[in-house]
Design a protein around this motif. Structure first.
Motif, PDB file in Angstrom:
ATOM      1  N   UNK A 103       0.813  -1.224   0.000  1.00 32.91           N
ATOM      2  CA  UNK A 103       0.000   0.000   0.000  1.00 32.91           C
ATOM      3  C   UNK A 103       0.845   1.272   0.000  1.00 32.91           C
ATOM      4  N   UNK A 104       2.013   1.243   0.669  1.00 31.12           N
ATOM      5  CA  UNK A 104       2.880   2.415   0.666  1.00 31.12           C
ATOM      6  C   UNK A 104       3.420   2.706  -0.728  1.00 31.12           C
ATOM      7  N   UNK A 105       3.805   1.654  -1.444  1.00 32.78           N
ATOM      8  CA  UNK A 105       4.290   1.836  -2.814  1.00 32.78           C
ATOM      9  C   UNK A 105       3.183   2.390  -3.708  1.00 32.78           C
ATOM     10  N   UNK A 106       1.971   1.858  -3.532  1.00 38.36           N
ATOM     11  CA  UNK A 106       0.837   2.366  -4.320  1.00 38.36           C
ATOM     12  C   UNK A 106       0.548   3.829  -3.987  1.00 38.36           C
ATOM     13  N   UNK A 107       0.661   4.190  -2.712  1.00 39.06           N
ATOM     14  CA  UNK A 107       0.446   5.584  -2.315  1.00 39.06           C
ATOM     15  C   UNK A 107       1.511   6.491  -2.914  1.00 39.06           C
ATOM     16  N   UNK A 108       2.780   6.043  -2.897  1.00 39.15           N
ATOM     17  CA  UNK A 108       3.855   6.831  -3.508  1.00 39.15           C
ATOM     18  C   UNK A 108       3.641   6.997  -5.006  1.00 39.15           C
TER      19      UNK A 108
END
Length: 448
Positions: free
Chosen positions: A194-199
């Protein structure tokens, strides 16, 4: 170092530390247990040989064959000192002491009947550490006389047992460590995805794709970050929409005074000055129309912009040529002869070229030459507007910076047009004393 790798290292390190803390005392305990087991096994072997010797009368040959079979089947080296003083069985190491002088048969000291078969007695095992191993001595009394059974096991056999147990423990520890690594990998992927998708969503937003939204998933804290980013994106889109509406509203409000100015100019007597004013009013009206249309366009259509720079350039040069001829200017146009697509609308490029050509007409002496050059590049096209005037002061390309009595908006319009395609505007001085304003334009698919 990435967050995922940090999680893997942390989980692996903690698991390894716990395994070491448990493995060290466990290894010590296993070593002691293995040593005790091997010694007990040696005692059992010696006890079995002693029991055999007490069952009935035997000869030296019979005892020798039996002891040889025992030595073949076990790792214990067994030797028997027969009543006649001879020995049979395996040879003991040189560092094993000689047989002690034990009690004679029938004196009762140390004798016992452990097998309870009334056929003979055996003494209690005497186990001691000698040389490089353990030695077990057991006396056996029978009708054939008193014999001494000596069984020896080396440290090598004990170490072999210890190593086998340590190998099992080590294999289990490695399996646990592998399970910890796999578990940390699964957890880190679930946490970082999810962090990668948010970035990635933040990157899309920075590139101008305001409809991008981050997936609200993962841990609660990560989901809160995604929600906050989505709210920020929505707020930015609302502000930009409000700004577009304000620009469009202001542009519409300017139409009324613009119409009045146009009517006043048309009412003037026909002269060169009135015709020049009419051209300026026409340019201003066209610019206002382009601003309104651009502000009203949906974002997807605004992002997907392109035009043929060659066609727009020839049209605008043709528009300004009559005025240039009236001022005795030599106008030169150079183009590649084929279409040159750039990532802006025809109205935006026309406004930029009008601003640059108007600067030349307004701020250079009459009779100064004007050249407009279009070159195709690997990523788009370059447009040069060359004049032989006094040049452009440093910093004049920024909005409001000019020392010629103007607002400086002309160069700012041209710069904004170039930057909207992913390019830029350069102000250059040439060796022959001329000056160049260069629009570096990129094609639609080259915009960063």
């Amino acid at each position: 170092m990435t967050l995922r790798r940090r999680i893997l290292l942390l989980a692996t390190g903690l698991t390894a530390l716990v395994l070491v803390l448990f493995a060290v005392p466990l290894a010590i305990a296993l070593k002691q247990s293995a040593s005790d087991r091997v010694v007990r096994e040696t005692e059992y072997v010696a006890q079995g040989v002693a029991d055999y010797l007490t069952t009935n009368a035997y000869t030296g040959v019979q005892a020798g064959k039996y002891v040889d079979r025992v030595n073949e089947r076990t790792d214990t080296a067994v030797t028997v000192l027969l009543p006649d003083g001879t020995s049979v069985g395996a040879a003991l190491p040189d560092d094993v002491p000689d047989a002690p002088d034990g009690p004679r048969r029938g004196d009762g000291d140390g004798d016992r009947d452990d097998d309870r078969d009334d056929l003979g007695t055996v003494s209690a095992p005497r186990t001691e550490r000698v040389g490089g191993g353990w030695l077990v001595d057991i006396g056996a009394d029978s009708t054939s006389g008193r014999a001494l059974v000596r069984a020896f096991v080396s440290d090598g056999d004990v170490d072999h047992e210890v190593h086998e147990r340590w190998a099992v423990i080590g294999g289990g520890a490695l399996a646990l460590l592998l399970v910890a690594v796999v578990g940390a990998e699964v957890v880190s992927r679930r946490l970082t995805r999810p962090l990668v998708a948010t970035a990635a969503t933040a990157t899309e937003l920075s590139a101008g794709h305001l409809d991008a939204r981050a997936p609200v998933s993962g841990a609660r804290e990560v989901a809160q970050v995604s929600t906050a980013l989505n709210q920020l994106a929505g707020r930015i889109e609302e502000l930009l929409a409000s700004e577009r509406e304000t620009i469009a509203d202001l542009s519409h409000r300017l139409r009324t005074p613009m119409t009045a100015i146009r009517l006043d100019v048309e009412a003037l007597p026909d002269s060169e000055r009135s015709r020049e004013l009419a051209r300026h009013v026409a340019v201003l009206e066209r610019t206002l129309t382009a601003v309104i249309q651009h502000a009203r366009l949906p974002r997807a259509e605004r992002d997907d912009r392109s035009c043929d720079a060659r066609e727009v350039l020839r049209e605008r040069v043709a528009f300004w040529t009559p005025l240039a001829e009236d001022q005795a200017r030599d106008v030169t146009v150079v183009d590649p002869g084929t279409a040159a697509t750039v990532g802006c609308t025809a109205d935006e490029l026309a406004a930029a070229l009008d601003a640059l050509i108007e600067n030349v007409v307004a701020h250079t002496p009459e009779g100064s030459a004007l050249a407009v050059v279009l070159r195709r590049t690997d990523v788009g096209a370059d447009i040069d507007v060359v004049d032989h005037g006094p040049g452009i002061p440093l910093g004049a390309a920024r909005r409001g910076r000019s020392d010629r009595g103007s607002s400086g908006l002309g160069l700012d319009i041209a710069r904004s047009c170039a930057e909207s395609t992913g390019g830029h505007l350069d102000v250059l001085s040439n060796d022959d004393g001329s000056h160049t304003v260069r629009l570096v334009m990129q094609a639609p698919h080259s915009i960063i």
